[in-house]
Design a protein around this motif. Structure first.
Motif, PDB file in Angstrom:
ATOM      1  N   ALA A   6       0.820  -1.214   0.000  1.00 29.34           N
ATOM      2  CA  ALA A   6       0.000   0.000   0.000  1.00 29.34           C
ATOM      3  C   ALA A   6       0.856   1.267   0.000  1.00 29.34           C
ATOM      4  O   ALA A   6       0.395   2.321  -0.427  1.00 29.34           O
ATOM      5  CB  ALA A   6      -0.946   0.011   1.194  1.00 29.34           C
ATOM      6  N   GLU A   7       2.095   1.166   0.440  1.00 30.67           N
ATOM      7  CA  GLU A   7       2.973   2.334   0.509  1.00 30.67           C
ATOM      8  C   GLU A   7       3.889   2.439  -0.714  1.00 30.67           C
ATOM      9  O   GLU A   7       4.612   3.406  -0.869  1.00 30.67           O
ATOM     10  CB  GLU A   7       3.823   2.270   1.776  1.00 30.67           C
ATOM     11  N   ARG A   8       3.862   1.464  -1.573  1.00 33.39           N
ATOM     12  CA  ARG A   8       4.742   1.453  -2.739  1.00 33.39           C
ATOM     13  C   ARG A   8       4.118   2.207  -3.909  1.00 33.39           C
ATOM     14  O   ARG A   8       2.902   2.350  -4.001  1.00 33.39           O
ATOM     15  CB  ARG A   8       5.045   0.024  -3.163  1.00 33.39           C
ATOM     16  N   SER A   9       4.966   2.639  -4.821  1.00 36.29           N
ATOM     17  CA  SER A   9       4.491   3.351  -6.011  1.00 36.29           C
ATOM     18  C   SER A   9       3.783   2.367  -6.947  1.00 36.29           C
ATOM     19  O   SER A   9       3.991   1.158  -6.871  1.00 36.29           O
ATOM     20  CB  SER A   9       5.674   3.991  -6.741  1.00 36.29           C
ATOM     21  N   ASP A  10       3.008   2.932  -7.858  1.00 42.81           N
ATOM     22  CA  ASP A  10       2.349   2.097  -8.868  1.00 42.81           C
ATOM     23  C   ASP A  10       3.384   1.309  -9.663  1.00 42.81           C
ATOM     24  O   ASP A  10       3.182   0.124  -9.946  1.00 42.81           O
ATOM     25  CB  ASP A  10       1.521   2.961  -9.830  1.00 42.81           C
ATOM     26  N   ASP A  69       3.801   1.614 -19.602  1.00 47.29           N
ATOM     27  CA  ASP A  69       5.014   2.411 -19.392  1.00 47.29           C
ATOM     28  C   ASP A  69       5.058   2.839 -17.931  1.00 47.29           C
ATOM     29  O   ASP A  69       4.323   3.733 -17.515  1.00 47.29           O
ATOM     30  CB  ASP A  69       4.992   3.635 -20.309  1.00 47.29           C
ATOM     31  N   ARG A  70       5.910   2.196 -17.154  1.00 46.20           N
ATOM     32  CA  ARG A  70       5.952   2.438 -15.706  1.00 46.20           C
ATOM     33  C   ARG A  70       6.450   3.826 -15.331  1.00 46.20           C
ATOM     34  O   ARG A  70       6.368   4.210 -14.173  1.00 46.20           O
ATOM     35  CB  ARG A  70       6.786   1.362 -15.014  1.00 46.20           C
ATOM     36  N   SER A  71       6.913   4.597 -16.288  1.00 43.69           N
ATOM     37  CA  SER A  71       7.308   5.972 -15.983  1.00 43.69           C
ATOM     38  C   SER A  71       6.094   6.905 -15.978  1.00 43.69           C
ATOM     39  O   SER A  71       6.194   8.061 -15.588  1.00 43.69           O
ATOM     40  CB  SER A  71       8.343   6.476 -16.994  1.00 43.69           C
ATOM     41  N   GLN A  72       4.950   6.384 -16.398  1.00 47.16           N
ATOM     42  CA  GLN A  72       3.708   7.155 -16.463  1.00 47.16           C
ATOM     43  C   GLN A  72       2.777   6.733 -15.331  1.00 47.16           C
ATOM     44  O   GLN A  72       2.880   5.627 -14.811  1.00 47.16           O
ATOM     45  CB  GLN A  72       3.013   6.914 -17.810  1.00 47.16           C
ATOM     46  N   PRO A  73       1.819   7.603 -14.957  1.00 46.75           N
ATOM     47  CA  PRO A  73       0.825   7.206 -13.943  1.00 46.75           C
ATOM     48  C   PRO A  73      -0.079   6.097 -14.485  1.00 46.75           C
ATOM     49  O   PRO A  73      -0.371   6.045 -15.685  1.00 46.75           O
ATOM     50  CB  PRO A  73       0.030   8.480 -13.669  1.00 46.75           C
ATOM     51  N   LEU A  74      -0.531   5.229 -13.614  1.00 49.14           N
ATOM     52  CA  LEU A  74      -1.339   4.081 -14.013  1.00 49.14           C
ATOM     53  C   LEU A  74      -2.796   4.446 -14.307  1.00 49.14           C
ATOM     54  O   LEU A  74      -3.399   3.913 -15.239  1.00 49.14           O
ATOM     55  CB  LEU A  74      -1.285   3.002 -12.928  1.00 49.14           C
ATOM     56  N   LEU A  75      -3.382   5.340 -13.522  1.00 51.35           N
ATOM     57  CA  LEU A  75      -4.809   5.625 -13.674  1.00 51.35           C
ATOM     58  C   LEU A  75      -5.195   6.125 -15.063  1.00 51.35           C
ATOM     59  O   LEU A  75      -6.193   5.645 -15.617  1.00 51.35           O
ATOM     60  CB  LEU A  75      -5.304   6.587 -12.586  1.00 51.35           C
ATOM     61  N   PRO A  76      -4.461   7.045 -15.689  1.00 50.65           N
ATOM     62  CA  PRO A  76      -4.852   7.450 -17.055  1.00 50.65           C
ATOM     63  C   PRO A  76      -4.835   6.278 -18.043  1.00 50.65           C
ATOM     64  O   PRO A  76      -5.686   6.197 -18.925  1.00 50.65           O
ATOM     65  CB  PRO A  76      -3.811   8.511 -17.439  1.00 50.65           C
ATOM     66  N   TRP A  77      -3.896   5.381 -17.889  1.00 54.15           N
ATOM     67  CA  TRP A  77      -3.821   4.198 -18.743  1.00 54.15           C
ATOM     68  C   TRP A  77      -5.053   3.323 -18.527  1.00 54.15           C
ATOM     69  O   TRP A  77      -5.670   2.853 -19.483  1.00 54.15           O
ATOM     70  CB  TRP A  77      -2.526   3.441 -18.425  1.00 54.15           C
ATOM     71  N   LEU A  78      -5.438   3.129 -17.269  1.00 56.81           N
ATOM     72  CA  LEU A  78      -6.642   2.351 -16.961  1.00 56.81           C
ATOM     73  C   LEU A  78      -7.891   3.033 -17.513  1.00 56.81           C
ATOM     74  O   LEU A  78      -8.803   2.362 -18.000  1.00 56.81           O
ATOM     75  CB  LEU A  78      -6.775   2.139 -15.448  1.00 56.81           C
ATOM     76  N   ARG A  79      -7.933   4.358 -17.443  1.00 60.16           N
ATOM     77  CA  ARG A  79      -9.087   5.093 -17.974  1.00 60.16           C
ATOM     78  C   ARG A  79      -9.232   4.865 -19.473  1.00 60.16           C
ATOM     79  O   ARG A  79     -10.344   4.723 -19.979  1.00 60.16           O
ATOM     80  CB  ARG A  79      -8.959   6.584 -17.684  1.00 60.16           C
ATOM     81  N   ARG A  80      -8.114   4.872 -20.201  1.00 63.26           N
ATOM     82  CA  ARG A  80      -8.190   4.643 -21.649  1.00 63.26           C
ATOM     83  C   ARG A  80      -8.747   3.249 -21.949  1.00 63.26           C
ATOM     84  O   ARG A  80      -9.570   3.081 -22.851  1.00 63.26           O
ATOM     85  CB  ARG A  80      -6.810   4.827 -22.288  1.00 63.26           C
ATOM     86  N   ILE A  81      -8.306   2.270 -21.184  1.00 64.02           N
ATOM     87  CA  ILE A  81      -8.818   0.909 -21.375  1.00 64.02           C
ATOM     88  C   ILE A  81     -10.315   0.875 -21.062  1.00 64.02           C
ATOM     89  O   ILE A  81     -11.106   0.292 -21.801  1.00 64.02           O
ATOM     90  CB  ILE A  81      -8.043  -0.100 -20.502  1.00 64.02           C
ATOM     91  N   ALA A  82     -10.706   1.521 -19.964  1.00 59.83           N
ATOM     92  CA  ALA A  82     -12.119   1.548 -19.571  1.00 59.83           C
ATOM     93  C   ALA A  82     -12.977   2.221 -20.639  1.00 59.83           C
ATOM     94  O   ALA A  82     -14.064   1.735 -20.973  1.00 59.83           O
ATOM     95  CB  ALA A  82     -12.279   2.257 -18.227  1.00 59.83           C
ATOM     96  N   LEU A  83     -12.502   3.339 -21.176  1.00 58.15           N
ATOM     97  CA  LEU A  83     -13.266   4.027 -22.222  1.00 58.15           C
ATOM     98  C   LEU A  83     -13.390   3.160 -23.464  1.00 58.15           C
ATOM     99  O   LEU A  83     -14.444   3.147 -24.120  1.00 58.15           O
ATOM    100  CB  LEU A  83     -12.617   5.373 -22.559  1.00 58.15           C
ATOM    101  N   ASN A  84     -12.347   2.419 -23.796  1.00 52.91           N
ATOM    102  CA  ASN A  84     -12.447   1.494 -24.935  1.00 52.91           C
ATOM    103  C   ASN A  84     -13.469   0.404 -24.669  1.00 52.91           C
ATOM    104  O   ASN A  84     -14.228   0.017 -25.565  1.00 52.91           O
ATOM    105  CB  ASN A  84     -11.077   0.890 -25.257  1.00 52.91           C
ATOM    106  N   LYS A  85     -13.516  -0.104 -23.443  1.00 55.44           N
ATOM    107  CA  LYS A  85     -14.527  -1.113 -23.090  1.00 55.44           C
ATOM    108  C   LYS A  85     -15.925  -0.515 -23.209  1.00 55.44           C
ATOM    109  O   LYS A  85     -16.854  -1.182 -23.673  1.00 55.44           O
ATOM    110  CB  LYS A  85     -14.296  -1.658 -21.674  1.00 55.44           C
ATOM    111  N   CYS A  86     -16.092   0.745 -22.795  1.00 53.08           N
ATOM    112  CA  CYS A  86     -17.394   1.417 -22.906  1.00 53.08           C
ATOM    113  C   CYS A  86     -17.795   1.597 -24.369  1.00 53.08           C
ATOM    114  O   CYS A  86     -18.965   1.410 -24.721  1.00 53.08           O
ATOM    115  CB  CYS A  86     -17.368   2.772 -22.210  1.00 53.08           C
ATOM    116  N   ARG A  87     -16.827   1.948 -25.204  1.00 56.83           N
ATOM    117  CA  ARG A  87     -17.118   2.109 -26.634  1.00 56.83           C
ATOM    118  C   ARG A  87     -17.556   0.776 -27.240  1.00 56.83           C
ATOM    119  O   ARG A  87     -18.522   0.723 -28.003  1.00 56.83           O
ATOM    120  CB  ARG A  87     -15.885   2.631 -27.368  1.00 56.83           C
ATOM    121  N   ASP A  88     -16.831  -0.283 -26.907  1.00 60.15           N
ATOM    122  CA  ASP A  88     -17.207  -1.616 -27.403  1.00 60.15           C
ATOM    123  C   ASP A  88     -18.610  -1.988 -26.938  1.00 60.15           C
ATOM    124  O   ASP A  88     -19.421  -2.492 -27.714  1.00 60.15           O
ATOM    125  CB  ASP A  88     -16.217  -2.684 -26.915  1.00 60.15           C
TER     126      ASP A  88
END
Length: 188
Positions: A6-10, A69-88
């Motif tokens: 819980a204390e570690r980075s994404d 890409d672990r140099s980027q935040p995880l949540l925006p990446w998850l949001r893109r996947i979620a939006l693609n699932k919504c589009r499908d």
């Protein structure tokens, strides 16, 4: 001794997940399940479908974790996947409606809070359903922008990153979404 998950980075938790540590997957799910669910529920207007699509999002994300890409935040990446699932989901829903001429089934409502008078609760739910239905009728590009900015509260830059567009495009789409939503609510 290493820090608790819980204390570690994404990036650290993703690295552990890539080694197959199930606790790391559970930690990522615990961190991001709620914001992903809220985004999907707001995008689809259907709480039950949002549960399924949230699960699909995390299955897809965990399967593609090696490409993150672990140099980027995880949540925006998850949001893109979620939006693609919504589009499908939206495309499949339109196809089913066209083929079988069926209307979508509304999700069951939650049990009302006893502290809120029933007439107020009914009026609030009716208004929420009316606004949700109007948002669902917006074109996908406008709906996604509106949901990310107004419902999820993302900044213009975060919305642009999630959608892969410029901040100016976010501003334009948001203006158009609000105008169209105002029109849809006015005409019923």
């Amino acid at each position: 001794m290493s820090a608790p998950l819980a204390e570690r980075s994404d990036a650290d938790v993703v690295a552990l997940a890539l080694t197959g540590q199930q606790d790391a997957f559970r930690e990522l799910l615990a961190r991001y399940r709620e914001p992903v669910f809220r985004l999907i529920r707001a995008s689809t207007g259907d709480a039950q479908e949002a549960l399924d699509l949230t699960q699909d999002t995390f299955i897809a994300a965990f399967g593609a974790l090696g490409r993150f890409d672990r140099s980027q935040p995880l949540l925006p990446w998850l949001r893109r996947i979620a939006l693609n699932k919504c589009r499908d989901w939206g495309r499949k829903r339109k196809l089913r409606a066209m083929l079988w001429r069926t209307a979508p089934i509304d999700a069951a409502h939650d049990v009302p809070d006893d502290a809120v008078p029933a007439d107020v609760l009914i009026a609030d739910r009716a208004e929420l359903a009316r606004v949700s239905a109007a948002i669902a009728r917006l074109p996908t590009r406008l709906r996604e922008t509106l949901v990310l900015r107004a419902v999820e509260g993302l900044s213009q830059a975060e919305t642009a990153a999630a959608l892969g567009i410029s901040e100016k495009a976010v501003e334009t789409r948001l203006y158009r979404a609000r105008s169209k939503l105002t029109y849809l609510l006015a005409v019923g």
